[in-house]
Enzyme design. Structure first.
Site, short mmCIF file in Angstrom:
data_model
loop_
_atom_site.label_atom_id
_atom_site.label_comp_id
_atom_site.label_asym_id
_atom_site.label_seq_id
_atom_site.Cartn_x
_atom_site.Cartn_y
_atom_site.Cartn_z
N HIS A 82 8.28 -7.74 -3.68
CA HIS A 82 6.90 -8.05 -3.99
C HIS A 82 7.11 -9.32 -4.81
CE1 HIS A 82 4.52 -4.48 -3.11
NE2 HIS A 82 5.54 -3.83 -3.36
N CYS A 107 5.49 -5.97 1.67
CA CYS A 107 5.65 -4.40 1.56
C CYS A 107 4.91 -3.86 2.89
CB CYS A 107 5.43 -3.79 0.26
SG CYS A 107 6.36 -2.50 -0.05
N TYR A 108 4.02 -3.04 2.44
CA TYR A 108 3.19 -2.17 3.45
C TYR A 108 2.68 -3.38 4.58
CZ TYR A 108 -0.24 0.68 6.06
OH TYR A 108 -0.68 1.21 6.91
N GLU A 114 5.04 -11.17 -6.01
CA GLU A 114 4.04 -11.51 -6.93
C GLU A 114 4.42 -10.96 -8.09
OE1 GLU A 114 3.83 -9.30 -4.28
OE2 GLU A 114 3.01 -7.42 -5.06
N LYS A 132 -9.64 -12.59 -15.81
CA LYS A 132 -9.77 -12.89 -17.09
C LYS A 132 -9.12 -14.10 -17.51
CE LYS A 132 -11.06 -10.50 -20.82
NZ LYS A 132 -12.58 -10.08 -20.83
N SER A 171 -22.15 -10.56 -26.79
CA SER A 171 -21.48 -9.66 -27.82
C SER A 171 -20.52 -10.50 -28.66
CB SER A 171 -20.82 -8.51 -27.09
OG SER A 171 -19.71 -9.28 -26.18
N GLY A 172 -20.11 -11.65 -28.22
CA GLY A 172 -19.13 -12.24 -28.95
C GLY A 172 -17.78 -12.01 -28.38
N GLY A 173 -17.59 -11.05 -27.37
CA GLY A 173 -16.40 -10.97 -26.49
C GLY A 173 -16.18 -12.16 -25.67
N VAL A 174 -15.16 -12.18 -24.96
CA VAL A 174 -14.76 -13.33 -24.14
C VAL A 174 -15.55 -13.89 -22.97
CG1 VAL A 174 -12.76 -14.51 -22.66
CG2 VAL A 174 -12.21 -12.92 -24.85
N ASP A 175 -16.06 -12.61 -22.09
CA ASP A 175 -16.75 -12.59 -21.13
C ASP A 175 -18.08 -13.32 -21.34
OD1 ASP A 175 -14.43 -11.96 -19.96
OD2 ASP A 175 -15.25 -9.80 -19.65
N SER A 176 -18.85 -12.58 -22.27
CA SER A 176 -20.19 -13.05 -22.71
C SER A 176 -20.26 -14.36 -23.24
CB SER A 176 -21.08 -11.88 -23.27
OG SER A 176 -20.47 -11.76 -24.74
N SER A 177 -19.38 -14.45 -23.94
CA SER A 177 -19.44 -15.85 -24.77
C SER A 177 -19.12 -17.28 -23.68
CB SER A 177 -18.16 -16.09 -25.68
OG SER A 177 -18.32 -15.19 -26.69
N GLY A 200 1.04 -1.09 -0.03
CA GLY A 200 0.01 -0.08 0.07
C GLY A 200 0.79 1.16 0.02
#
Ligand code: XMP
Length: 514
Positions: free
Chosen positions: A173, A83-84, A175, A370, A227-233, A56
């Site tokens: 970090h 870190c923080y 990560e 994602k 929509s044909g995008g990744v999420d809605s598909s 942070g």
């Protein structure tokens, strides 16, 4: 999904918080991010096997900085402070954190670090490696019960550990990719310290999510704007698998898609027995957009028309019980953030609930990042081109043809864009470049082809690397690839006689041209 082991990522406002959560999940352990202000009783109800305090921007010794209920330290759950988060551990458990007085104690960037490999956090890993530091404060006194388990040339206490209580703090970090073996350290914390079993997998998620959707939906009707995008598909595929014919997907083909995209989407869903409605609305959209050249006007018209078309189709389906949305975890986390200035009014299908008659919302992806959504898509058998599809704006090619739109211009752009995408993929750059596309500028210039003069359009190529699409750098595409793209487009696509490559970052430019 609470039948999995659970790790709590407690958020203190650091820039890598989502990355930490993704790393934990990559290690096969389910986690969620919660704000540091969440009451301890609520956190306890989550029954975590371990807690990670994120970094942070604040200084832990200031009253106004984020703090935690001290009872968290007697709860008996292992804690990794980053870190923080490390400074917070030290500050609360009797150590002392101060502002670094001289530059040598402040560390930023790649730092050679030496680890005590007897410590569980570093067990099995090399004793020396580069870590990514970013801290201006310094741990002047290490709390009682803690051992120093890593150091660098400038800093004696890069990491501290109290193995009896399961408390670990790292100033760097783990990560970020710059930290060598960073993910292995997180894995050690999860498996060696917290007793993780690794029970988070996409196959398992798929099974559980399908069962949950079935239980929730019962014999109700579900409606989804695809929509044909990744999420809605992926959302559509999951629901199709779960409830089959109770699902209606409305795919509004506004004629502003890329080459063959509409057919590809339709084809990908043909294997499921559900109601797939493809609305051919090209003429309708182009009529509304005729003569419109102002970008925000285009967006507004497309957004409104989209809703109108969707609404008409929804009426045909009748009253639905559930409206499905492909909301994903970063949307959920970010929806709490303050308003940023509106640079472009992005049109998504978010406004739909006002217009459609439904009882409840179902969002089966709201816990996934994602890359997990993509993995789930694969599990569900969606083709790779859909699962790996790059982001595509709601208004589609309308904002990639500068100025007013015609079908001819859109077709020209579609052909050129397809060649660009094909060559980028052929050069193996499609996974490195996060978004790449062609733009038909409104500029015409003189050229010569064969023996004749031409007066045709200039096409711009745009390709960017970015992790969050808020800032972006232009991609360093090799000259040979650019040369091939340019040569093919001017030869294969009539109406274009000049190609330019956009070498501006965002900011000051944006990714799209309009
Ligand atoms: P900009 O151009 O603002 O784009 O740098 C950032 C990301 O957002 C996408 N984009 C949109 N997405 N509706 C969308 O759904 C829009 O109107 C829109 N405009 C831009 C853009 O493709 C990039 O990924």
């Amino acid at each position: 999904m609470n039948d999995h082991q659970f790790v709590l990522v407690l958020d203190f406002g650091g820039q890598y918080n989502q990355l930490i959560a993704r790393r934990v999940r990559e290690c096969g352990v389910y986690c969620e991010i919660k704000p540091y202000t969440t009451p301890l009783a609520e956190l306890k109800a989550l029954n975590p096997i371990g807690i990670i305090f994120t970094g942070g921007p604040n200084s832990v010794y200031l009253e106004t900085s984020p703090h935690v209920d001290p009872a968290i330290f007697t709860w008996g759950v292992p804690i990794l402070g980053i870190c923080y988060g490390c400074q917070l551990l030290a500050h609360n458990l009797g150590g002392k954190v101060t502002e670094a007085q001289d530059d040598s104690a402040r560390e930023y960037g790649k730092t050679v670090t030496y680890y005590d490999t007897d410590c569980k956090l570093f067990r099995g890993l090399p004793a020396e490696g580069v870590s990514w530091m970013s801290h201006g404060d310094y741990m002047a006194k290490v709390p009682e019960g803690f051992a120093l388990v890593a150091h660098s040339a400038n800093c004696p206490n890069v990491a501290i550990a109290d193995e009896t209580r399961g408390f670990y703090g790292v100033q760097f970090h783990p990560e970020v990719n710059h930290t060598e073996n960073g993910v292995a350290m997180i894995r050690n914390f999860l498996y060696e310290v917290c007793g993780a079993k690794g029970d988070w997998s996409m196959e398992d998620y798929k099974r559980t999510a399908i069962a949950q959707v079935r239980e929730r939906v019962g014999d109700g009707k579900v409606l989804l704007a695809l929509s044909g995008g990744v999420d809605s598909s992926v959302c559509a595929a999951l629901l199709a698998e779960a409830v089959g014919e109770q699902l209606t997907c409305v795919f509004v083909d506004h004629g502003l898609m890329r080459k063959n995209e509409g057919d590809e989407v339709e084809q990908a869903f043909s294997k499921w027995a559900m109601n797939f409605v493809r609305v051919d609305a090209e003429e309708r959209f182009l009529t509304k957009l005729k003569g419109v050249s102002e970008p925000e006007c285009k967006r507004k018209i497309i957004g409104e028309e989209f809703i109108r078309v969707f609404e008409e189709e929804a009426k045909k389906v009748g009253a639905v019980d559930f409206l499905a949305q492909g909301t994903i975890y970063p949307d959920v986390i970010e929806s709490g953030a303050g308003d940023a200035a509106v640079i472009k009014s992005h049109h998504n299908v978010g406004g739909l609930p006002d217009y459609v008659d439904f009882k409840e919302i179902v969002e089966p992806l709201r816990l996934l990042f994602k890359d997990e959504v993509r993995q789930l898509g694969r599990e569900l058998g969606l083709p790779e081109y859909l699962v790996m599809r790059q982001p595509f704006p709601g208004p589609g090619l309308a904002i990639r043809v500068i100025g007013d739109l015609t079908k001819e211009k859109l077709d020209t752009l579609r052909d050129a864009d397809a060649i660009f995408r094909e060559e980028i993929a052929a050069a193996g750059l499609d996974t490195e470049i996060n978004q790449y596309f062609a733009v038909l500028t409104n500029t015409r210039s003189v050229g010569v082809m064969g023996d004749g003069r031409t007066y045709d359009y200039t096409l711009a190529l745009r390709a960017v690397t970015t992790s969050d699409f808020m800032t972006a750098d232009w991609a360093r595409i090799p000259y040979e690839v650019l040369d091939r793209v340019s040569g093919r487009i001017v030869n294969e696509v009539p109406g274009i006689n000049r190609i330019v490559y956009d070498i501006t970052s965002k900011p000051p430019a944006t990714i799209e041209f309009e």
